[in-house]
Design a protein around this motif. Structure first.
Motif, PDB file in Angstrom:
ATOM      1  N   TRP A 266       0.849  -1.169  -0.007  1.00  0.00           N
ATOM      2  CA  TRP A 266      -0.051  -0.001   0.104  1.00  0.00           C
ATOM      3  C   TRP A 266       0.906   1.172   0.137  1.00  0.00           C
ATOM      4  O   TRP A 266       1.489   1.683   0.870  1.00  0.00           O
ATOM      5  N   GLN A 267       1.127   1.782  -1.143  1.00  0.00           N
ATOM      6  CA  GLN A 267       1.877   3.004  -1.427  1.00  0.00           C
ATOM      7  C   GLN A 267       1.029   4.052  -1.369  1.00  0.00           C
ATOM      8  O   GLN A 267       0.140   4.348  -2.310  1.00  0.00           O
ATOM      9  N   ILE A 268       1.183   4.904  -0.181  1.00  0.00           N
ATOM     10  CA  ILE A 268       0.105   5.903   0.075  1.00  0.00           C
ATOM     11  C   ILE A 268       0.930   7.078   0.736  1.00  0.00           C
ATOM     12  O   ILE A 268       1.473   6.871   2.072  1.00  0.00           O
ATOM     13  N   ALA A 269       0.849   8.462   0.368  1.00  0.00           N
ATOM     14  CA  ALA A 269       1.325   9.489   0.940  1.00  0.00           C
ATOM     15  C   ALA A 269       0.349  10.313   1.708  1.00  0.00           C
ATOM     16  O   ALA A 269       0.188  11.206   1.718  1.00  0.00           O
ATOM     17  N   ALA A 270      -0.300   9.474   2.378  1.00  0.00           N
ATOM     18  CA  ALA A 270      -1.669  10.079   3.040  1.00  0.00           C
ATOM     19  C   ALA A 270      -1.873   9.305   4.629  1.00  0.00           C
ATOM     20  O   ALA A 270      -1.136   8.225   4.652  1.00  0.00           O
TER      21      ALA A 270
END
Length: 408
Positions: A266-270
């Protein structure tokens, strides 16, 4: 079952969802913090309710309502409760994030350790406060910061180890400013911990177990058979991937190696605002449930480890993905493992249950054990070593505390 009828008011963490992908945003849109019914401090107005059993079988609740923390106890498994006791003495800007809630732990003598977090500013910088009761919950010490550091702390977890010491762990952003001064990018927060040998009156100096963890998901804490703390948290792995990790501590002052629970990618900047759940069975098996929106898998999953968290079984999907499953909880009860989670069918939210009688090797088919047509808190599971119970705060139907069917 206790049911208190609330009226209306909503606590939404809308600003924290803006950066979410479509699936995660839809999943969070109806499953935020419970809508408080009023501005009073009584249970029916609560937005978050946390249960814990004392060793003598007394059920304790800690809740957020009216900007304050309160507690009450029950001697009859939640059928009736004592008069509430105010833990806080003034209205506070309590951390209202979807994964925030007061935490409490009770030792063999009936002493209570309690922790919660507040927002110190409009940028969601937090502070973890702790207090204790040494008179059976009749009064509490004035809340005080768990650490002297002035950077943001949130998402605390606490528990008494078998020797009677309090172990606390939280997410801490004290390494952010030094990194920025060095001209370095700093992602996430540090996983910090401390302990108390005086029932929570004072805590040791904070130490770091891991850095660059996801900064906005609750932590899962349990103790293994030897009394070592075990913590599951959402970590930030290489490439900005926010998957779950686990650490087993050598003792209250020494963290162990970090191991990965699963590779969801899960690549997420949040901020997911959706933490894991952990329980350790009498056989020593680690059982973990979590949410992901990764490339490898999406939804709720369960896995177990029989080697102290070094490796985990293949993730088992949990719930119906088209019903936005969320908020999984797992507990090793006296007769079986129990796993509960939320689902939303477009009109109502239901609490679903599965059980396992073979230490997680196989699970029963899901059954619905409760539902509501309005907003609600996370479903929580708690055991008095004789029975497993569901604790659930809802806006429309009040607070529910019910024995889980199938557990004698």
């Amino acid at each position: 079952m206790i049911s208190h009828k609330p009226a209306a008011r909503m606590l939404l963490a809308a600003a924290m969802l803006a950066a979410f992908p479509k699936l995660a945003r839809a999943q969070m849109s109806h499953q935020h913090a419970s809508e408080a019914a009023c501005e009073e401090t009584v249970l029916r107005c609560a937005s978050k309710v946390t249960p814990a059993f004392a060793p003598d079988g007394t059920l304790w609740l800690a809740w957020m309502a009216g900007g304050q923390i309160s507690v009450a106890s029950s001697k009859d498994q939640g059928k009736s409760f004592s008069a509430p006791v105010q833990v806080t003495r003034e209205r506070l800007n309590l951390d209202w994030g979807p994964d925030a809630r007061p935490k409490l732990a009770i030792d063999a003598k009936g002493d209570i350790a309690l922790a919660f977090s507040i927002f110190r500013d409009q940028a969601f910088n937090g502070q973890v406060l702790t207090t204790r009761s040494t008179d059976g919950g009749h009064s509490f010490d004035p809340p005080r910061p768990i650490t002297a550091n002035n950077e943001s702390q949130r998402f605390e977890a606490i528990g008494f180890d078998p020797a009677g010491a309090v172990f606390a762990v939280w997410l801490d952003k004290r390494n952010r400013v030094p990194a920025q001064r060095r001209g370095e990018k700093y992602d996430g927060a540090g996983l910090f911990f401390a302990s108390s040998k005086d029932n929570g009156a004072t805590y040791s100096d904070a130490r770091m177990a891991a850095d660059n963890t996801c900064e906005c998901c609750r932590l899962a804490l349990a103790f293994d058979g030897a009394g070592h703390p075990v913590v599951v948290f959402r970590n930030i792995f290489e490439g900005g991937v926010r998957d779950h990790a686990i650490v087993t501590f050598t003792d209250l002052a020494t963290s162990g190696e970090l191991h990965r629970v699963s590779r969801d990618d899960w690549q997420i900047a949040a901020c997911p605002h959706h933490g894991p759940s952990l329980t350790i069975s009498s056989a020593g098996t680690y059982h973990v449930t979590w949410y992901t929106n990764g490339k490898a898998r999406k939804g709720l999953f369960y896995a177990r480890s029989r080697d102290g968290g070094k490796t985990f079984s293949d993730p088992l999907p949990v719930g119906q993905l088209n019903h936005s499953p969320s908020r999984p909880q797992v507990i090793a009860g006296p007769q079986a493992l129990a796993m509960a989670w939320k689902e939303f069918d477009g009109q109502k939210t239901s609490i679903n249950l599965m059980t396992s009688h073979d230490d997680g090797a196989t699970w029963s088919k899901p059954t619905v054990i409760a539902d509501t047509a309005d907003s609600s808190d996370h479903p929580l599971l708690v055991s008095d070593h004789r029975q497993t119970y569901l604790s659930w705060m809802t806006k429309a139907d009040g607070y529910h505390f019910q024995a889980i069917e199938g557990e004698p």
